[in-house]
Design a protein around this motif. Structure first.
Motif, PDB file in Angstrom:
ATOM      1  N   ALA A  18      32.026   8.085 -13.449  1.00 44.62           N
ATOM      2  CA  ALA A  18      31.926   7.363 -12.174  1.00 44.62           C
ATOM      3  C   ALA A  18      33.080   7.771 -11.278  1.00 44.62           C
ATOM      4  CB  ALA A  18      31.960   5.858 -12.418  1.00 44.62           C
ATOM      5  N   ILE A  19      32.872   7.595  -9.975  1.00 42.38           N
ATOM      6  CA  ILE A  19      33.911   7.910  -9.000  1.00 42.38           C
ATOM      7  C   ILE A  19      33.847   6.898  -7.869  1.00 42.38           C
ATOM      8  CG2 ILE A  19      32.420   9.527  -7.783  1.00 42.38           C
ATOM      9  CD1 ILE A  19      34.909  11.185  -7.142  1.00 42.38           C
ATOM     10  N   ALA A  20      35.010   6.410  -7.447  1.00 39.56           N
ATOM     11  CA  ALA A  20      35.075   5.560  -6.262  1.00 39.56           C
ATOM     12  C   ALA A  20      34.826   6.457  -5.052  1.00 39.56           C
ATOM     13  CB  ALA A  20      36.440   4.893  -6.164  1.00 39.56           C
ATOM     14  N   ILE A  21      34.014   5.989  -4.118  1.00 38.16           N
ATOM     15  CA  ILE A  21      33.627   6.806  -2.974  1.00 38.16           C
ATOM     16  C   ILE A  21      34.220   6.226  -1.697  1.00 38.16           C
ATOM     17  CG2 ILE A  21      31.680   7.532  -1.540  1.00 38.16           C
ATOM     18  CD1 ILE A  21      30.017   7.699  -4.104  1.00 38.16           C
ATOM     19  N   LEU A  36      24.221   5.054  -6.833  1.00 38.60           N
ATOM     20  CA  LEU A  36      25.331   4.381  -6.166  1.00 38.60           C
ATOM     21  C   LEU A  36      25.306   2.899  -6.510  1.00 38.60           C
ATOM     22  CD1 LEU A  36      24.961   5.872  -2.560  1.00 38.60           C
ATOM     23  CD2 LEU A  36      26.614   6.569  -4.301  1.00 38.60           C
ATOM     24  N   CYS A  38      27.584  -0.835  -5.239  1.00 42.58           N
ATOM     25  CA  CYS A  38      28.565  -1.358  -4.285  1.00 42.58           C
ATOM     26  C   CYS A  38      28.945  -2.773  -4.696  1.00 42.58           C
ATOM     27  CB  CYS A  38      28.031  -1.321  -2.858  1.00 42.58           C
ATOM     28  SG  CYS A  38      26.710  -2.498  -2.517  1.00 42.58           S
ATOM     29  N   THR A  39      30.101  -3.218  -4.193  1.00 41.27           N
ATOM     30  CA  THR A  39      30.542  -4.584  -4.464  1.00 41.27           C
ATOM     31  C   THR A  39      30.267  -5.516  -3.295  1.00 41.27           C
ATOM     32  OG1 THR A  39      32.782  -4.080  -3.711  1.00 41.27           O
ATOM     33  CG2 THR A  39      32.345  -3.851  -6.075  1.00 41.27           C
ATOM     34  N   GLY A  81      33.059  -1.108  -1.356  1.00 37.97           N
ATOM     35  CA  GLY A  81      33.280  -0.932  -2.793  1.00 37.97           C
ATOM     36  C   GLY A  81      32.258  -0.003  -3.420  1.00 37.97           C
ATOM     37  N   VAL A  83      30.635   2.998  -5.412  1.00 33.99           N
ATOM     38  CA  VAL A  83      30.916   3.820  -6.583  1.00 33.99           C
ATOM     39  C   VAL A  83      29.699   4.683  -6.867  1.00 33.99           C
ATOM     40  CG1 VAL A  83      31.378   3.758  -9.083  1.00 33.99           C
ATOM     41  CG2 VAL A  83      32.488   2.113  -7.565  1.00 33.99           C
ATOM     42  N   VAL A  85      27.802   7.234  -9.738  1.00 33.98           N
ATOM     43  CA  VAL A  85      27.783   7.548 -11.169  1.00 33.98           C
ATOM     44  C   VAL A  85      26.924   8.763 -11.419  1.00 33.98           C
ATOM     45  CG1 VAL A  85      28.172   5.148 -11.881  1.00 33.98           C
ATOM     46  CG2 VAL A  85      25.841   5.995 -11.673  1.00 33.98           C
TER      47      VAL A  85
END
Length: 86
Positions: A18-21, A36, A38-39, A81, A83, A85
């Motif tokens: 995973a990577i924060a985008i 994708l 999101c928070t 938020g 992310v 994957v």
């Protein structure tokens, strides 16, 4: 121990990384993601793996958006938020 270490991963397999985008109007992601998360609810403007014009899609916090994405645009993205994957 990883009993699946030597098994191939398909698109139906669980994500391996995973990577924060940080959305960007100038740069593609380092890796094309396959989903994708999101928070914070909102929209995400993306360029899909296959290219073409960017599209804007709705996102709901905690619900995966199964899409092969190569860019998440800052302009038109309101979800927070994010992310990716793969």
């Amino acid at each position: 121990m990883d009993p699946f270490l030597y098994h191939g991963s398909g698109l139906e397999s669980p994500a391996n990384d995973a990577i924060a985008i940080t959305p960007s109007d100038a740069a593609d992601l380092a890796t094309v993601v396959r989903a994708l998360f999101c928070t914070g609810d909102g929209t995400v403007r993306v360029t899909m793996r296959g290219g073409g014009d960017p599209v804007t899609l709705p996102m709901i916090a905690g619900v995966p958006l199964p899409a092969r994405v190569r860019r998440v645009w800052a302009t038109g993205t309101t979800a927070t938020g994010i992310v990716g994957v793969w």
